[in-house]
Design a protein around this motif. Sequence first.
Motif, PDB file in Angstrom:
ATOM      1  N   CYS A 147      36.824  -3.339  -8.987  1.00 13.39           N
ATOM      2  CA  CYS A 147      37.746  -2.898  -9.533  1.00 13.39           C
ATOM      3  C   CYS A 147      38.868  -1.770  -8.923  1.00 13.39           C
ATOM      4  N   VAL A 148      38.314  -0.837  -8.119  1.00 11.85           N
ATOM      5  CA  VAL A 148      38.121   0.360  -8.199  1.00 11.85           C
ATOM      6  C   VAL A 148      39.020   0.385  -6.609  1.00 11.85           C
ATOM      7  N   ALA A 149      38.507  -0.847  -5.725  1.00 18.64           N
ATOM      8  CA  ALA A 149      39.090  -0.681  -4.430  1.00 18.64           C
ATOM      9  C   ALA A 149      40.464  -1.444  -4.743  1.00 18.64           C
ATOM     10  N   THR A 150      40.947  -2.516  -5.782  1.00 23.24           N
ATOM     11  CA  THR A 150      41.750  -3.086  -5.739  1.00 23.24           C
ATOM     12  C   THR A 150      43.311  -2.654  -6.559  1.00 23.24           C
ATOM     13  N   TRP A 151      42.616  -1.337  -7.664  1.00 22.41           N
ATOM     14  CA  TRP A 151      43.237  -1.063  -7.978  1.00 22.41           C
ATOM     15  C   TRP A 151      43.723   0.263  -6.739  1.00 22.41           C
ATOM     16  N   PHE A 152      43.284   0.770  -6.050  1.00 20.76           N
ATOM     17  CA  PHE A 152      43.828   1.909  -5.079  1.00 20.76           C
ATOM     18  C   PHE A 152      44.413   1.032  -4.337  1.00 20.76           C
ATOM     19  N   ASN A 174      48.955   0.357 -16.117  1.00 22.63           N
ATOM     20  CA  ASN A 174      49.482  -0.950 -15.862  1.00 22.63           C
ATOM     21  C   ASN A 174      48.802  -1.260 -14.467  1.00 22.63           C
ATOM     22  N   ALA A 175      48.283  -0.776 -13.481  1.00 22.82           N
ATOM     23  CA  ALA A 175      47.263  -1.315 -12.034  1.00 22.82           C
ATOM     24  C   ALA A 175      46.034  -1.714 -12.413  1.00 22.82           C
ATOM     25  N   TRP A 176      45.655  -0.135 -13.678  1.00 17.54           N
ATOM     26  CA  TRP A 176      44.608  -0.395 -13.881  1.00 17.54           C
ATOM     27  C   TRP A 176      44.140  -2.028 -14.299  1.00 17.54           C
ATOM     28  N   SER A 177      44.998  -1.811 -15.243  1.00 16.81           N
ATOM     29  CA  SER A 177      44.858  -3.044 -16.385  1.00 16.81           C
ATOM     30  C   SER A 177      45.088  -4.152 -15.126  1.00 16.81           C
ATOM     31  N   THR A 178      45.788  -4.795 -14.675  1.00 12.52           N
ATOM     32  CA  THR A 178      45.451  -5.358 -13.606  1.00 12.52           C
ATOM     33  C   THR A 178      44.495  -5.748 -12.407  1.00 12.52           C
ATOM     34  N   SER A 179      44.100  -4.746 -12.216  1.00 14.31           N
ATOM     35  CA  SER A 179      43.164  -4.638 -11.186  1.00 14.31           C
ATOM     36  C   SER A 179      42.048  -5.389 -11.035  1.00 14.31           C
ATOM     37  N   VAL A 203      42.335  -9.470   2.066  1.00 11.95           N
ATOM     38  CA  VAL A 203      41.618  -9.040   2.138  1.00 11.95           C
ATOM     39  C   VAL A 203      39.791  -9.388   1.072  1.00 11.95           C
ATOM     40  N   VAL A 204      40.611  -7.573   0.530  1.00 15.50           N
ATOM     41  CA  VAL A 204      39.881  -6.857  -0.588  1.00 15.50           C
ATOM     42  C   VAL A 204      39.727  -8.686  -1.916  1.00 15.50           C
ATOM     43  N   ALA A 205      40.404  -9.317  -2.330  1.00 12.76           N
ATOM     44  CA  ALA A 205      40.490 -10.333  -2.666  1.00 12.76           C
ATOM     45  C   ALA A 205      40.145 -11.053  -2.840  1.00 12.76           C
ATOM     46  N   GLY A 206      40.276 -11.578  -0.824  1.00 12.13           N
ATOM     47  CA  GLY A 206      39.625 -12.978  -0.343  1.00 12.13           C
ATOM     48  C   GLY A 206      37.889 -12.164  -0.857  1.00 12.13           C
ATOM     49  N   THR A 207      37.703 -11.860  -0.290  1.00  7.04           N
ATOM     50  CA  THR A 207      36.097 -11.075  -0.033  1.00  7.04           C
ATOM     51  C   THR A 207      35.153 -11.732  -1.622  1.00  7.04           C
ATOM     52  N   TRP A 208      36.092 -10.654  -2.211  1.00  5.72           N
ATOM     53  CA  TRP A 208      35.445 -11.278  -3.878  1.00  5.72           C
ATOM     54  C   TRP A 208      35.751 -12.521  -4.006  1.00  5.72           C
ATOM     55  N   MET A 209      36.710 -13.642  -4.275  1.00  8.71           N
ATOM     56  CA  MET A 209      36.667 -14.454  -4.571  1.00  8.71           C
ATOM     57  C   MET A 209      35.440 -15.541  -3.590  1.00  8.71           C
ATOM     58  N   LEU A 210      35.086 -14.829  -2.075  1.00  6.44           N
ATOM     59  CA  LEU A 210      34.502 -16.265  -1.504  1.00  6.44           C
ATOM     60  C   LEU A 210      33.160 -16.402  -2.429  1.00  6.44           C
ATOM     61  N   MET A 211      33.047 -14.308  -2.749  1.00  2.00           N
ATOM     62  CA  MET A 211      31.839 -14.022  -3.232  1.00  2.00           C
ATOM     63  C   MET A 211      30.939 -14.667  -4.332  1.00  2.00           C
ATOM     64  N   MET A 212      32.715 -14.140  -5.575  1.00  8.15           N
ATOM     65  CA  MET A 212      32.146 -15.305  -6.806  1.00  8.15           C
ATOM     66  C   MET A 212      32.129 -16.426  -6.254  1.00  8.15           C
ATOM     67  N   LEU A 213      32.661 -17.005  -5.346  1.00  3.78           N
ATOM     68  CA  LEU A 213      32.342 -18.285  -5.545  1.00  3.78           C
ATOM     69  C   LEU A 213      31.042 -19.762  -5.080  1.00  3.78           C
ATOM     70  N   ILE A 214      30.104 -17.730  -4.547  1.00  3.68           N
ATOM     71  CA  ILE A 214      28.628 -18.456  -3.623  1.00  3.68           C
ATOM     72  C   ILE A 214      27.786 -17.964  -4.773  1.00  3.68           C
ATOM     73  N   LEU A 215      28.056 -17.365  -5.790  1.00  5.39           N
ATOM     74  CA  LEU A 215      28.112 -16.847  -6.376  1.00  5.39           C
ATOM     75  C   LEU A 215      27.802 -17.685  -8.518  1.00  5.39           C
ATOM     76  N   ALA A 216      28.665 -18.082  -8.188  1.00  2.00           N
ATOM     77  CA  ALA A 216      28.578 -18.867  -9.121  1.00  2.00           C
ATOM     78  C   ALA A 216      27.986 -20.596  -9.265  1.00  2.00           C
TER      79      ALA A 216
END
Length: 437
Positions: A147-152, A174-179, A203-216
Amino acid sequence: MTAAGTVLPCLRIGLVIYFPYMTFNIVGEPRDYSGVMMEVNSIIAAKLNRCIEYVIAEHPTGGVQTANGSWIGAVGLLLDHDVDFVGVPTTVNDQRLKVVDYSVYVDMDKQVIIYKRPSLEANIAGFVKPFNKTVWALVAAALVLVCVATWFVYRSQDVLQAMKSRKTRDSNSNAWSTSCLWSIYVSLSQSSPWWPEGGALRVVAGTWMLMMLILATVYRSNLKAMLIIPKIRLPFNNMEEMLQTNIPCFVPLGSILHLLMEKAPPKSQLDRLKKQAVIHLDPPQAVRDIITGKYAAITNNHNINYVLNTAFEQTKSCQNYVADEAYITGFSASLGIPKHSPLTSKINRILESLQESGVIRQLYHNILPYAFICLRPESFRRPNNNLRPLELEDFYGVLSIYAGGTILAGLVLVLEFLTATIGISYRRDSKRCRSIP
């Protein structure tokens, strides 16, 4: 037969019930003798070149001294000179040692507690069991970090674009809520109207999505197994915990524990046990009552192994559990012999040979092939060796979270509606105020 050709008399061997070393019918014929000591007594008789004559003790106990000073059970047979020795190991204690001798130990024993296996309960927290606390903490920390990395990155790209095009930047809130909302959507496998733009943000978003796919995927694959595994709540696991219940407890008459209870000081553990104790000398009935869960029992570990084996033979499942903490440990079970008997040294040599060769231990395991199945930890993880179907109680935890989320969403909707209504009223009032000259 001796070297001179004279025939020696048969060995008179006393018998008492002591599972699994010896068991037989108390009344009626045939007696149906069975147990480890049947083979051991045959070996002793063969070594001594003698035949065997069994003598049954009237009371199935190692020896209890009555109020008038006489003895019943195995010690009574020895003192009355009815037997040459007792062919069943019995517990050695100070009272018995004063009147009879004992052989070398046949086995070491301990006093443990047994009770019916508790009923299975639905595990309400089963939906969080696929991961342990450490993994959940790391997932939560990763969510905050993303969340912090996406916002930054989002804000950095917004600043750069604003500098190039000289457009007004999005607000910080708005950036905080979106991220943060996007990070939560992805972790819950939900769609989001916002799509990251720019190489760094993708890159940040893709890494997080891949990580959540594996965990889910891992979570879903383990969730069913965790819901099926029930919660087992033991009524007690030691003597003190048992005394805090009202569960009656069988104590064999004349056992070490019974003798200690009689001498226990007031308000001690053993004194409190008297209120729950069921004391008698009917071993077969005690076995039946323990298997059916009528009461708990504190008795020798060998007796309890016999109970577990018998229950498994009858039901093909483990009906009882043994408390982890033994109450008394490290006492010997030996063969009773009359004082100063010439047979003592001969029997000791034979028993020592059988112990060193492992014969007695092998006979013990042959008699109790199923007892140790119920002592394994996995017997609790797979109760009764069957999978348990899912019940409604298994979903209470998930349903409670869903209900809480629904209520929270309803409150947010009401607040949004009230906020919109107040805003419309405020704008109308402002227009009216401006229209007044």
